[in-house]
Design a protein around this motif. Sequence first.
Motif, PDB file in Angstrom:
ATOM      1  N   TYR A  32       0.748  -1.291   0.000  1.00 43.76           N
ATOM      2  CA  TYR A  32       0.050   0.004   0.077  1.00 43.76           C
ATOM      3  C   TYR A  32       0.764   1.328  -0.034  1.00 43.76           C
ATOM      4  CZ  TYR A  32      -3.723  -3.075   1.411  1.00 43.76           C
ATOM      5  OH  TYR A  32      -4.504  -4.429   1.419  1.00 43.76           O
ATOM      6  N   GLY A  33       0.113   2.413  -0.197  1.00 44.09           N
ATOM      7  CA  GLY A  33       0.936   3.707  -0.200  1.00 44.09           C
ATOM      8  C   GLY A  33      -0.078   4.805  -0.112  1.00 44.09           C
ATOM      9  N   GLY A  68       0.650   8.640  -1.370  1.00 36.75           N
ATOM     10  CA  GLY A  68       0.119   9.588  -2.037  1.00 36.75           C
ATOM     11  C   GLY A  68      -0.408  11.080  -1.213  1.00 36.75           C
ATOM     12  N   TYR A  69      -0.418  10.825  -0.079  1.00 36.02           N
ATOM     13  CA  TYR A  69      -0.809  11.911   1.064  1.00 36.02           C
ATOM     14  C   TYR A  69       0.021  11.857   2.273  1.00 36.02           C
ATOM     15  CZ  TYR A  69      -4.411  15.420   2.271  1.00 36.02           C
ATOM     16  OH  TYR A  69      -5.111  16.539   2.462  1.00 36.02           O
ATOM     17  N   ILE A  70       0.948  13.011   2.467  1.00 40.66           N
ATOM     18  CA  ILE A  70       1.773  13.013   3.588  1.00 40.66           C
ATOM     19  C   ILE A  70       1.476  14.188   4.261  1.00 40.66           C
ATOM     20  CG2 ILE A  70       4.272  12.946   4.174  1.00 40.66           C
ATOM     21  CD1 ILE A  70       4.877  11.540   1.793  1.00 40.66           C
ATOM     22  N   TRP A  71       1.428  14.038   5.690  1.00 44.65           N
ATOM     23  CA  TRP A  71       1.389  14.914   6.849  1.00 44.65           C
ATOM     24  C   TRP A  71       2.788  15.074   7.389  1.00 44.65           C
ATOM     25  CZ3 TRP A  71      -2.175  10.969   7.168  1.00 44.65           C
ATOM     26  CH2 TRP A  71      -3.604  11.398   6.679  1.00 44.65           C
ATOM     27  N   GLY A  86      -5.294  10.565  -2.596  1.00 44.74           N
ATOM     28  CA  GLY A  86      -5.076   9.251  -3.257  1.00 44.74           C
ATOM     29  C   GLY A  86      -3.933   8.793  -2.902  1.00 44.74           C
ATOM     30  N   GLY A  87      -3.756   7.251  -3.473  1.00 46.17           N
ATOM     31  CA  GLY A  87      -2.960   6.547  -3.074  1.00 46.17           C
ATOM     32  C   GLY A  87      -1.776   6.010  -4.160  1.00 46.17           C
ATOM     33  N   PHE A  88      -0.424   5.467  -3.871  1.00 43.51           N
ATOM     34  CA  PHE A  88       0.324   4.877  -4.835  1.00 43.51           C
ATOM     35  C   PHE A  88       0.011   3.383  -4.476  1.00 43.51           C
ATOM     36  CE2 PHE A  88       4.058   8.157  -4.429  1.00 43.51           C
ATOM     37  CZ  PHE A  88       3.359   9.083  -5.024  1.00 43.51           C
ATOM     38  N   LYS A  89       0.613   2.312  -5.526  1.00 41.56           N
ATOM     39  CA  LYS A  89       0.648   1.010  -5.233  1.00 41.56           C
ATOM     40  C   LYS A  89      -0.781   0.554  -5.255  1.00 41.56           C
ATOM     41  CE  LYS A  89       3.818   1.029  -2.056  1.00 41.56           C
ATOM     42  NZ  LYS A  89       4.956   0.412  -1.157  1.00 41.56           N
ATOM     43  N   ASN A  90      -0.958  -0.311  -4.411  1.00 41.85           N
ATOM     44  CA  ASN A  90      -2.323  -1.040  -4.237  1.00 41.85           C
ATOM     45  C   ASN A  90      -3.191   0.019  -3.494  1.00 41.85           C
ATOM     46  OD1 ASN A  90      -1.493  -3.173  -5.529  1.00 41.85           O
ATOM     47  ND2 ASN A  90      -1.596  -4.641  -4.103  1.00 41.85           N
ATOM     48  N   SER A  91      -2.980   1.312  -3.163  1.00 40.75           N
ATOM     49  CA  SER A  91      -3.831   2.018  -2.475  1.00 40.75           C
ATOM     50  C   SER A  91      -4.720   2.999  -3.588  1.00 40.75           C
ATOM     51  CB  SER A  91      -3.081   3.208  -1.444  1.00 40.75           C
ATOM     52  OG  SER A  91      -2.684   2.392  -0.194  1.00 40.75           O
ATOM     53  N   GLY A  92      -4.332   2.558  -4.865  1.00 42.93           N
ATOM     54  CA  GLY A  92      -5.495   3.082  -5.753  1.00 42.93           C
ATOM     55  C   GLY A  92      -4.721   3.841  -6.743  1.00 42.93           C
ATOM     56  N   THR A  93      -5.700   4.369  -7.617  1.00 39.84           N
ATOM     57  CA  THR A  93      -5.301   5.223  -8.841  1.00 39.84           C
ATOM     58  C   THR A  93      -6.295   6.444  -8.833  1.00 39.84           C
ATOM     59  OG1 THR A  93      -6.982   4.199 -10.306  1.00 39.84           O
ATOM     60  CG2 THR A  93      -4.878   3.229 -10.194  1.00 39.84           C
ATOM     61  N   GLY A  94      -5.752   7.790  -9.434  1.00 43.26           N
ATOM     62  CA  GLY A  94      -6.516   8.631  -9.249  1.00 43.26           C
ATOM     63  C   GLY A  94      -6.406   9.523  -8.068  1.00 43.26           C
ATOM     64  N   ARG A  95      -7.094  10.855  -8.086  1.00 39.63           N
ATOM     65  CA  ARG A  95      -6.963  11.693  -7.086  1.00 39.63           C
ATOM     66  C   ARG A  95      -8.496  12.348  -6.828  1.00 39.63           C
ATOM     67  NH1 ARG A  95      -3.276   8.954  -6.470  1.00 39.63           N
ATOM     68  NH2 ARG A  95      -1.095   9.443  -6.040  1.00 39.63           N
ATOM     69  N   GLU A  96      -8.843  12.632  -5.660  1.00 39.82           N
ATOM     70  CA  GLU A  96     -10.143  12.999  -5.175  1.00 39.82           C
ATOM     71  C   GLU A  96     -10.061  14.328  -4.039  1.00 39.82           C
ATOM     72  OE1 GLU A  96     -12.875   9.764  -4.000  1.00 39.82           O
ATOM     73  OE2 GLU A  96     -13.114   9.301  -6.056  1.00 39.82           O
ATOM     74  N   GLU A  97     -11.272  15.085  -3.897  1.00 39.27           N
ATOM     75  CA  GLU A  97     -11.434  16.048  -2.950  1.00 39.27           C
ATOM     76  C   GLU A  97     -10.857  17.380  -3.525  1.00 39.27           C
ATOM     77  OE1 GLU A  97      -9.821  14.838   0.782  1.00 39.27           O
ATOM     78  OE2 GLU A  97     -10.717  12.934   0.717  1.00 39.27           O
TER      79      GLU A  97
END
Length: 485
Positions: free
Chosen positions: A414-415, A438-441, A455-466
């Motif tokens: 995941y990522g 994909g989202y770092i604090w 949104g995420g890298f790897k198996n955390s997804g594709t695309g970006r929202e919000e």
Amino acid sequence: MTKTDDLIIGRMLIGGKFVESISGKWRDTINPATEALIGRVPEGTTEDVEAAYTAAHAAQPAWAALDMQTRADYLNKLGDAIIARTQELARLEAIDTGNTIGKMVADVEKAVERIRLAAGLGLELKGETIPSTSAGLHFTLRTPYGVVGRIIPFNHPFGFAASRLASAIIPGNTIIIKPCETSPLSACVLGEIVNEILPAGVVNVVTGGPAAGDAIVRHPKIKRIAFIGHAGTGMAIQRAAAEVAVKHVSLELGGKNPMIICPDADLAKAGAAAVRGMNFAWQGQSCGSTSRLMLHEDVYDTVLPMVLDRIGKMKAGDPLDAASSMGPMNSKMQYDKTMEYIEIAKQDGATLMAGGKRPEGPEFDKGFWVEPTVFTDVTMDMRIAKEEVFGPVLSVLKWREIDEVISMANDVDYGLTASIWTRDLDLTMRFIREIEAGYIWVNGTGTHFRNVPHGGFKNSGTGREEGLDELLSYTEVKAVNIITG
């Protein structure tokens, strides 16, 4: 929505009408805190999805022909209507999801904020002029897909359904929404609100189980699909969509997200954030939960007691009670999965420091309750360190060197998110470059910021929202070349 014998009866919204399933079948929904039957919704079928597509397809040209500002005005009116029913929606969400009522009030308010954001961003859906030749005019237009499909998870059912429909329809699409079968009731209320504000057929709601979602994904003329949920389901959606047509599929999936605390961090703030970032208030049922707490060996014995102390003060209880810190898991399936991972962690050699069982008391004899759980002595060869539990289970790992902790953070499939705690700017820059998320604090966690793509890298997804990225993803680019001279 109607009530019969103390049951809440929801109906689907198709083409501006509230309907039952063509099959005549119904699906029960229960209160996860008590396991009591609270409502029923229609069991949507392929035929119901086809009816929804027909209605959405018929409504789409007129909707797309409206001025952007007119569509934005509709969305702002929708936001007003939702806010007027905040308490009703939050109460319904609490008994249908298990999430506490205060969190569900915040969910409704956040949904309206995002609806208004989408309305305001509509005029930013711009094309470009391209100086390809001096004699011609070359430019691009952004055009809607037509009918789009959106499949909603159980953890934020109203919040995601309401906010995500806005991003889909502001460019001129119409939409079919399919809520999660374990928490579908608020989507039926959303249908009522939508029907008071928007033209018939612009938004359609089809309830039911996986068959209804599969019918949306496999419909050959629904070319844009969006899904939030489990990675395995996201992969199945990609496969199913590709079997029938070339489609744009965006996926916001799971995470096994690290929170890395360095020796120079503000340890008091970091310790509090470790509990907040794990999203125990959502029973850990959040894809962005920082479920791997990575403590440097120099601060391990300082931060861990802070975390355990805060967790020890949390109060599980009735989701409708404002004093409750957390409610039950959403379903028996989620409960069973969480308890299975707790046993796996024990077998793998992790040390149980807190929780790991039902809370004590007769009020917890029924329902899907799991105490906030903490494991220490976790290593990266354990399943609890690599696989998403989606429950209130925090894994604590110890590290010494920067190379080591970066490797640990990235050694998962995941990522999605990561939280970094340090005051060293050079170290910060290394972390944000090398951490695969994909989202770092940095010195923060949990908060989603307005118009920042998620949104995420790897198996955390594709695309970006919000934000604007989400709106743009609901358009196709048309290139136009006018030849002059």
